[in-house]
Design an enzyme around this catalytic site. Structure first.
Site, PDB file in Angstrom:
ATOM      1  N   PHE A 169      16.883  -0.904   1.917  1.00  0.00           N
ATOM      2  CA  PHE A 169      18.075  -2.046   2.238  1.00  0.00           C
ATOM      3  C   PHE A 169      19.151  -2.826   1.608  1.00  0.00           C
ATOM      4  CE2 PHE A 169      15.629  -3.616  -1.402  1.00  0.00           C
ATOM      5  CZ  PHE A 169      16.380  -4.465  -1.717  1.00  0.00           C
ATOM      6  N   LYS A 193      18.021   5.258  11.144  1.00  0.00           N
ATOM      7  CA  LYS A 193      16.854   4.309  11.211  1.00  0.00           C
ATOM      8  C   LYS A 193      17.422   3.186  10.277  1.00  0.00           C
ATOM      9  CE  LYS A 193      12.679   3.360   9.060  1.00  0.00           C
ATOM     10  NZ  LYS A 193      13.671   1.770   9.545  1.00  0.00           N
ATOM     11  N   GLU A 196      14.545  -1.739   8.063  1.00  0.00           N
ATOM     12  CA  GLU A 196      14.211  -3.014   9.511  1.00  0.00           C
ATOM     13  C   GLU A 196      14.487  -4.585   8.408  1.00  0.00           C
ATOM     14  OE1 GLU A 196      12.521  -0.848   7.026  1.00  0.00           O
ATOM     15  OE2 GLU A 196      10.582  -1.937   6.358  1.00  0.00           O
ATOM     16  N   CYS A 301      20.992   1.060  -6.385  1.00  0.00           N
ATOM     17  CA  CYS A 301      20.140   2.604  -7.121  1.00  0.00           C
ATOM     18  C   CYS A 301      20.678   2.977  -8.954  1.00  0.00           C
ATOM     19  CB  CYS A 301      20.103   3.289  -6.565  1.00  0.00           C
ATOM     20  SG  CYS A 301      21.460   3.697  -6.056  1.00  0.00           S
TER      21      CYS A 301
HETATM   22  P1  NAD Z   1      11.707   1.887   1.099  1.00  0.00           P
HETATM   23  O1  NAD Z   1      10.901   2.634   1.253  1.00  0.00           O
HETATM   24  O2  NAD Z   1      11.043   0.189   1.111  1.00  0.00           O
HETATM   25  O3  NAD Z   1      12.273   1.533   2.185  1.00  0.00           O
HETATM   26  C1  NAD Z   1      13.584   2.581   2.919  1.00  0.00           C
HETATM   27  C2  NAD Z   1      13.027   3.123   4.242  1.00  0.00           C
HETATM   28  O4  NAD Z   1      11.823   3.912   4.173  1.00  0.00           O
HETATM   29  C3  NAD Z   1      13.278   2.181   5.338  1.00  0.00           C
HETATM   30  O5  NAD Z   1      13.230   2.632   6.504  1.00  0.00           O
HETATM   31  C4  NAD Z   1      11.750   1.855   5.575  1.00  0.00           C
HETATM   32  O6  NAD Z   1      11.681   1.218   7.107  1.00  0.00           O
HETATM   33  C5  NAD Z   1      11.502   3.214   4.969  1.00  0.00           C
HETATM   34  N1  NAD Z   1       9.808   3.696   4.746  1.00  0.00           N
HETATM   35  C6  NAD Z   1       9.093   1.783   4.096  1.00  0.00           C
HETATM   36  N2  NAD Z   1       8.306   3.035   3.800  1.00  0.00           N
HETATM   37  C7  NAD Z   1       8.016   3.771   3.505  1.00  0.00           C
HETATM   38  C8  NAD Z   1       6.245   4.326   4.238  1.00  0.00           C
HETATM   39  N3  NAD Z   1       5.461   4.187   3.310  1.00  0.00           N
HETATM   40  N4  NAD Z   1       6.634   5.188   5.112  1.00  0.00           N
HETATM   41  C9  NAD Z   1       7.302   5.239   5.971  1.00  0.00           C
HETATM   42  N5  NAD Z   1       8.307   5.084   5.765  1.00  0.00           N
HETATM   43  C10 NAD Z   1       8.806   3.911   4.548  1.00  0.00           C
HETATM   44  O7  NAD Z   1      13.190   1.231   0.050  1.00  0.00           O
HETATM   45  P2  NAD Z   1      14.120  -0.121  -0.006  1.00  0.00           P
HETATM   46  O8  NAD Z   1      12.654  -1.036  -0.371  1.00  0.00           O
HETATM   47  O9  NAD Z   1      14.627  -0.610   1.325  1.00  0.00           O
HETATM   48  O10 NAD Z   1      14.995  -0.014  -0.638  1.00  0.00           O
HETATM   49  C11 NAD Z   1      14.652   0.366  -2.642  1.00  0.00           C
HETATM   50  C12 NAD Z   1      14.795   1.791  -3.272  1.00  0.00           C
HETATM   51  O11 NAD Z   1      15.405   2.147  -2.358  1.00  0.00           O
HETATM   52  C13 NAD Z   1      14.299   1.239  -4.684  1.00  0.00           C
HETATM   53  O12 NAD Z   1      13.706   2.348  -5.165  1.00  0.00           O
HETATM   54  C14 NAD Z   1      15.811   2.300  -4.780  1.00  0.00           C
HETATM   55  O13 NAD Z   1      16.108   2.541  -6.326  1.00  0.00           O
HETATM   56  C15 NAD Z   1      16.004   3.511  -4.119  1.00  0.00           C
HETATM   57  N6  NAD Z   1      17.147   3.578  -2.968  1.00  0.00           N
HETATM   58  C16 NAD Z   1      17.907   4.836  -3.967  1.00  0.00           C
HETATM   59  C17 NAD Z   1      19.481   5.281  -4.090  1.00  0.00           C
HETATM   60  C18 NAD Z   1      19.111   6.787  -4.944  1.00  0.00           C
HETATM   61  O14 NAD Z   1      20.682   7.759  -4.146  1.00  0.00           O
HETATM   62  N7  NAD Z   1      18.394   7.429  -5.729  1.00  0.00           N
HETATM   63  C19 NAD Z   1      19.422   4.616  -3.318  1.00  0.00           C
HETATM   64  C20 NAD Z   1      19.457   3.540  -2.864  1.00  0.00           C
HETATM   65  C21 NAD Z   1      18.603   3.105  -3.029  1.00  0.00           C
END
Ligand code: NAD
Length: 516
Positions: A169, A193, A196, A301
């Site tokens: 997000f 994708k 959401e 991040c």
């Molecule tokens: P998230 O993992 O909750 O969601 C990311 C995606 O994965 C979404 O599209 C979601 O629908 C899906 N998802 C979530 N849980 C899932 C599961 N259990 N099984 C399958 N799919 C699932 O992450 P977020 O809260 O949207 O983003 C924040 C996180 O992203 C932080 O940890 C941040 O550090 C990380 N991030 C990392 C980078 C990087 O380049 N290292 C960049 C941006 C964000």
């Protein structure tokens, strides 16, 4: 410069029925279509709790149709000259530029960050599109003439087929743009994708990509959560998965998709440290810590969430409190806002709980933003800048990623001790040093275990000709996002050996060919 999208055109990714809130459509085979799903997830403005739209949980049939559209489009697209693919990206970057303000406004509404920061979100993605405009050179193979008598060998980088991207997000524009522009300009087709929580920017970007001339089926969009992600991991036609998000999701996707033989690049969580040496430029360092700790409400991040002061933090504390207290917390739409809300009520609860656990375990709360109330936005998920001092490695608030506007202050006796603290942390996304000593900076650069390393630079996110990397628990896979590694991720090598001789060998030889 192209004219910005008209309002009517801009809405084609939203349902045109009178349904309130509007439903976000799927993009399948070049058409924005209404999902037949019964289940939905609300997209909520984090400053107001207003439901701005609703995404469908894509059905299995719809997912199949999206992958089929991508598979069908692949043969024609991979054989489209790279110069044509580049020209579409050239047009695309122009259209993104012309729609920056609209994209930024959508991001602020759905994600909460300030308009200025949202503009930066789009701009950092735009740079990847600009980079993709040089794909002819980036995708170039290698050639060695006369490896043996009359024989040449060359390698070419070919697209993989259908690739997929799963987004978080926190950067609703930049991260989709890290993924599909590189993938499709290499000749792949794509299923994206979006998060959401804030799908709008990805939908607007898809609409602009179609307007730029991306043929039908080259880019498809599905919505949902775990089920659609699992479908992506399991699908036989999808060859590669690009993921950015949390560790729980990232490691699940990495193992599930790899087990199906796909290549996966998985960028995950972070705990980015700054090491501050006593010789650092005081004013510039203080400003860098405040900006990188609290910008985007700490939901980057690459946010600097931990400052390790060599020689002790006390001399810096008052000034950090003063500068952090001066930041304006407001709706991201407000022109004076320095930071907006965090993404959800649950995110706020989690942040507050981690701050409390730090306080309960001996951290000093120098500044507490948990009870902040923003006039006219009393329902928003706001957390004000928060500073915790005397933080220790074993505290929960240190071990876990907080992902909020909270800066932890730690102490170290020496540069070596500070580097050890950073290297013992499970994450390795980014780390920075602030110093005027080249010798110390060079030692830090060599010994630190992190993907992005900053020297007097708080958020060292590389431009697209380098790659965005990550080490330890922050990354799984071996080919990173964008740069040369990004092109390698979305292509496979074919090595060709050709023989053209006036008079090829006339005798049968069963021995292993060797260079003659
Ligand atoms: P998230 O993992 O909750 O969601 C990311 C995606 O994965 C979404 O599209 C979601 O629908 C899906 N998802 C979530 N849980 C899932 C599961 N259990 N099984 C399958 N799919 C699932 O992450 P977020 O809260 O949207 O983003 C924040 C996180 O992203 C932080 O940890 C941040 O550090 C990380 N991030 C990392 C980078 C990087 O380049 N290292 C960049 C941006 C964000």
């Amino acid at each position: 410069m192209a004219a910005p999208l008209s309002t009517a055109a801009a809405a084609s990714w939203l349902s045109d029925s009178a349904s309130s809130p509007p439903r976000v459509r799927l993009l399948i085979g070049g058409e924005f279509v209404e999902s037949r799903a019964d289940e939905h997830v609300d997209v909520t403005n984090p400053a107001t709790q207003e439901v701005v739209s609703r995404i469908p949980l894509t059905t299995a049939d719809e997912f199949r149709a999206a992958v089929d559209a991508a598979r069908t489009a692949f043969p024609g697209w991979r054989n489209t000259p790279v110069t044509t693919r580049q020209r579409i990206m050239l047009k695309y970057q122009e259209l993104i530029r012309a729609n920056m303000d609209k994209l930024a406004e959508n991001i602020t509404t759905e994600q909460g960050k300030t308009l200025k920061d949202a503009w930066g979100d789009v701009f950092r993605g735009l740079e990847v599109v600009e980079h993709a405009c040089g794909m002819g050179t980036l995708q170039m193979g290698e050639y060695v003439s006369n490896v043996s008598n009359g024989i040449d060998t060359f390698s070419i980088r070919e697209p993989l087929g259908v690739c997929a991207g799963i987004c978080p997000f926190n950067f609703p524009a930049m991260i989709p743009l890290w993924m599909f522009p590189i993938a499709v300009t290499c000749g792949n087709t794509f299923v994206l994708k979006p998060s959401e929580k804030d799908p709008g920017a990805a939908m607007m970007l898809a609409e602009l990509a179609m307007e730029a001339g991306l043929p039908k089926g080259v880019l498809n969009i599905v919505h949902g959560t775990h089920d659609v992600v699992n479908n992506i991991c399991d699908d036989e036609d999808i060859k590669a998965v690009s993921f950015v998000g949390s560790n729980i999701a990232g490691m699940h996707i990495y193992s599930r998709a790899s087990a199906k033989g796909k290549r996966v690049q998985s960028n995950m969580g972070a705990k980015n440290h700054a090491i501050i040496l006593p010789d650092a430029d005081r004013d510039a360092t203080l400003n860098a810590l405040i900006a990188a700790g609290f910008g985007a409400a700490g939901q980057r991040c690459m946010a600097l969430s931990t400052a390790v002061f060599v020689g002790g933090s006390e001399p810096w504390e008052d000034e950090l409190v003063k500068r952090a207290s001066s930041l304006v917390v407001n709706s991201g739409m407000a022109s004076d806002a320095d930071l907006g809300p965090v993404i959800s009520k649950q995110a706020k609860e989690r942040i507050c709980k981690l701050v409390q656990s730090g306080a309960d375990n001996g951290a000093r709360v120098l500044l507490d933003g948990r009870d902040i109330v923003v006039p006219n936005f009393e329902n928003g998920n706001f957390v004000g800048p928060t500073l915790l001092a005397d933080v220790k490695s074993e505290m929960e608030c240190y071990k876990e990623e907080i992902f909020g506007p909270v800066l932890l202050l730690m102490k170290a006796e020496s540069l070596d001790d500070a580097i050890q603290i950073v290297n013992r942390n499970k994450y390795g996304n980014g780390a920075s040093i602030f110093t005027t000593s080249g010798v110390s900076a060079r030692k830090f650069q060599t010994d630190i275990e992190a993907g992005q390393v900053g020297i007097n630079v708080p958020i060292p996110v590389p431009l697209p000709f380098f790659s965005f990397t990550g080490s330890k628990a922050s990354f799984a896979g071996d080919l990173n996002f964008y740069g040369k590694a990004g092109v390698q991720f979305f292509t496979q090598i074919k090595t060709i050996t050709q023989q053209w001789k006036e008079s090829p060998a006339q005798r049968i030889s069963l021995s292993m060919p060797t260079s003659q």
